[in-house]
Motif scaffolding. Structure first.
Motif, mmCIF file in Angstrom:
data_model
loop_
_atom_site.group_PDB
_atom_site.id
_atom_site.type_symbol
_atom_site.label_atom_id
_atom_site.label_comp_id
_atom_site.label_asym_id
_atom_site.label_seq_id
_atom_site.Cartn_x
_atom_site.Cartn_y
_atom_site.Cartn_z
ATOM 1 N N LEU A 246 0.853 -1.328 0.069
ATOM 2 C CA LEU A 246 0.005 0.074 -0.086
ATOM 3 C C LEU A 246 0.913 0.985 -0.030
ATOM 4 N N ALA A 247 0.543 2.148 -0.755
ATOM 5 C CA ALA A 247 1.342 3.546 -0.714
ATOM 6 C C ALA A 247 0.383 4.847 -0.977
ATOM 7 N N SER A 260 3.547 4.095 3.486
ATOM 8 C CA SER A 260 3.400 2.722 2.678
ATOM 9 C C SER A 260 3.345 1.612 3.592
ATOM 10 N N LEU A 261 2.883 0.536 3.435
ATOM 11 C CA LEU A 261 2.866 -0.439 4.116
ATOM 12 C C LEU A 261 3.826 -1.494 3.235
ATOM 13 N N ARG A 267 4.462 -0.759 8.643
ATOM 14 C CA ARG A 267 4.064 0.655 8.371
ATOM 15 C C ARG A 267 5.220 1.757 8.176
ATOM 16 N N GLN A 268 5.220 2.520 7.359
ATOM 17 C CA GLN A 268 6.418 3.333 7.102
ATOM 18 C C GLN A 268 5.878 4.936 6.709
ATOM 19 N N ALA A 269 6.490 5.947 7.307
ATOM 20 C CA ALA A 269 6.217 7.096 6.775
ATOM 21 C C ALA A 269 7.589 7.834 6.503
ATOM 22 N N ALA A 270 7.460 7.888 4.959
ATOM 23 C CA ALA A 270 9.000 8.728 4.457
ATOM 24 C C ALA A 270 8.654 10.077 4.289
ATOM 25 N N ILE A 271 9.491 11.177 4.920
ATOM 26 C CA ILE A 271 9.106 12.664 4.857
ATOM 27 C C ILE A 271 10.117 13.182 4.322
ATOM 28 N N LEU A 272 10.227 14.168 3.330
ATOM 29 C CA LEU A 272 11.178 14.785 2.746
ATOM 30 C C LEU A 272 11.185 16.542 3.146
ATOM 31 N N LEU A 294 -1.759 8.209 12.566
ATOM 32 C CA LEU A 294 -1.365 9.070 11.405
ATOM 33 C C LEU A 294 -2.038 8.150 10.368
ATOM 34 N N TRP A 295 -2.082 7.009 10.386
ATOM 35 C CA TRP A 295 -2.795 5.837 9.529
ATOM 36 C C TRP A 295 -4.499 6.220 9.533
ATOM 37 N N ALA A 296 -4.872 6.250 10.937
ATOM 38 C CA ALA A 296 -6.383 6.477 10.921
ATOM 39 C C ALA A 296 -6.826 7.900 10.307
ATOM 40 N N ASP A 297 -6.094 8.843 10.670
ATOM 41 C CA ASP A 297 -6.110 10.372 10.125
ATOM 42 C C ASP A 297 -6.233 10.374 8.770
ATOM 43 N N ALA A 298 -5.223 9.446 7.870
ATOM 44 C CA ALA A 298 -5.366 9.406 6.452
ATOM 45 C C ALA A 298 -6.263 8.672 5.808
ATOM 46 N N ASN A 299 -7.117 8.045 6.734
ATOM 47 C CA ASN A 299 -8.103 7.003 6.224
ATOM 48 C C ASN A 299 -7.555 5.852 5.501
#
Length: 304
Positions: A246-247, A260-261, A267-272, A294-299
């Motif tokens: 998932l991305a 991304s999953l 679970r991973q959050a990559a932030i630039l 974060l996952w919940a907030d992003a649905n």
């Protein structure tokens, strides 16, 4: 149960300040969970306050929240000392394209550059800077709140400002420019194309990975475009790493991000963090304790 602002003026006064107080606590502590705990404690204390004696509810509640945060920071400092690998703040969704924007009152700087820079300050410096430079609290009120002289509070904020100035980018890219660069980087990171990656990274770029000892992550900050590009190339060569399950591209802490999953269910959050057409800093959060909200907030729903 959340207080109902229709029940009485005391509850209404607290609800009117909830967003601002949550933003204050989040910046002080770096996590949503801690910020919400502080708000709950502040609510209990507010209920016990003699209403007729409180002339300025906003200032009174700011005092309660700041002092609770200063107490909590003593515990947090010990946890950070034994934390496995680099510690990063809990990411928050700041994406106007999504229907869920849980902290819409965080309409001022919550970038990771600022949040990580705040970690290097003393608790009092952090409080003085956040209250004055972000929430525009007068120094005479800060002096009362911190139980220091006004001159001392000015010095605290000045020292903090000097330490933070270098972390804030001078040139903030247009959203379209940042998104284009982010999409290209995330694609190149999956293929491990070192030449393309190095072209997008600043020479002195830094990569922070936070697994908290719960998920695989680099134990030290990786520095320079060359080492970072080789890091991603190494990951791409591993046969067990395929396309994510998932991305989704979003904005996190006002920065372009990819949620991304991964192939193994991580679970991973990559932030630039992008400035002057280059990627200056990459933050990768894999600690599951910082990603549930974060996952919940992003649905997002993980595939079963």
């Amino acid at each position: 149960m959340q207080p109902d602002p229709k029940r009485n003026p005391q509850e209404a006064a607290f609800e009117a300040e909830r967003g601002r107080l949550t933003g204050l606590a989040y910046r002080m502590l770096g996590t949503r969970a801690d910020a919400e705990d502080i708000l709950q404690d502040a609510w209990l204390r507010w209920q016990r306050a003699p209403a007729n004696d409180v002339e300025n509810p906003a200032a009174y509640l700011s005092t309660i929240v700041t002092r609770l945060c200063l107490d909590r920071m003593k515990q947090a400092r010990h946890r950070r000392e034994i934390y496995v690998g680099p510690w990063l703040p809990e990411p928050i969704l700041t994406d106007p394209s999504l229907t869920v924007t849980p902290m819409e009152t965080l309409d001022r700087d919550v970038s990771f550059a600022l949040m990580t820079a705040l970690e290097r300050l003393s608790p009092l410096e952090r409080a003085a800077f956040i209250l004055h430079d972000i929430f525009e609290t007068p120094f005479n009120e800060i002096a009362t709140l911190l139980e220091r002289s006004e001159a001392a509070c000015r010095q605290l904020a000045s020292r903090a400002r000097g330490n933070i100035a270098a972390a804030r980018p001078r040139f903030v890219p247009e959203a379209a420019e940042a998104d284009e660069l982010a999409d290209a980087f995330f694609a190149a990171a999956r293929t491990g194309d070192t030449k393309v990656l190095k072209q997008m990274l600043a020479d002195d770029a830094r990569l922070h990975t936070d697994g908290g000892g719960l998920k695989a992550a680099a134990l030290n900050i990786i520095e320079t475009a060359d080492k970072i590009s080789r890091f991603f190339a190494g990951l791409a060569r591993k046969p067990q790493i395929g396309r994510p399950l998932l991305a989704r591209r979003v904005n996190v802490n006002d920065l372009p991000a990819l949620l991304s999953l991964e192939y193994d269910g991580t679970r991973q959050a990559a932030i630039l963090d992008i400035a002057a057409g280059e990627i200056r800093t990459i933050y990768i959060i894999r600690n599951p304790e910082k990603l549930d909200r974060l996952w919940a907030d992003a649905n997002l729903n993980d595939p079963v």
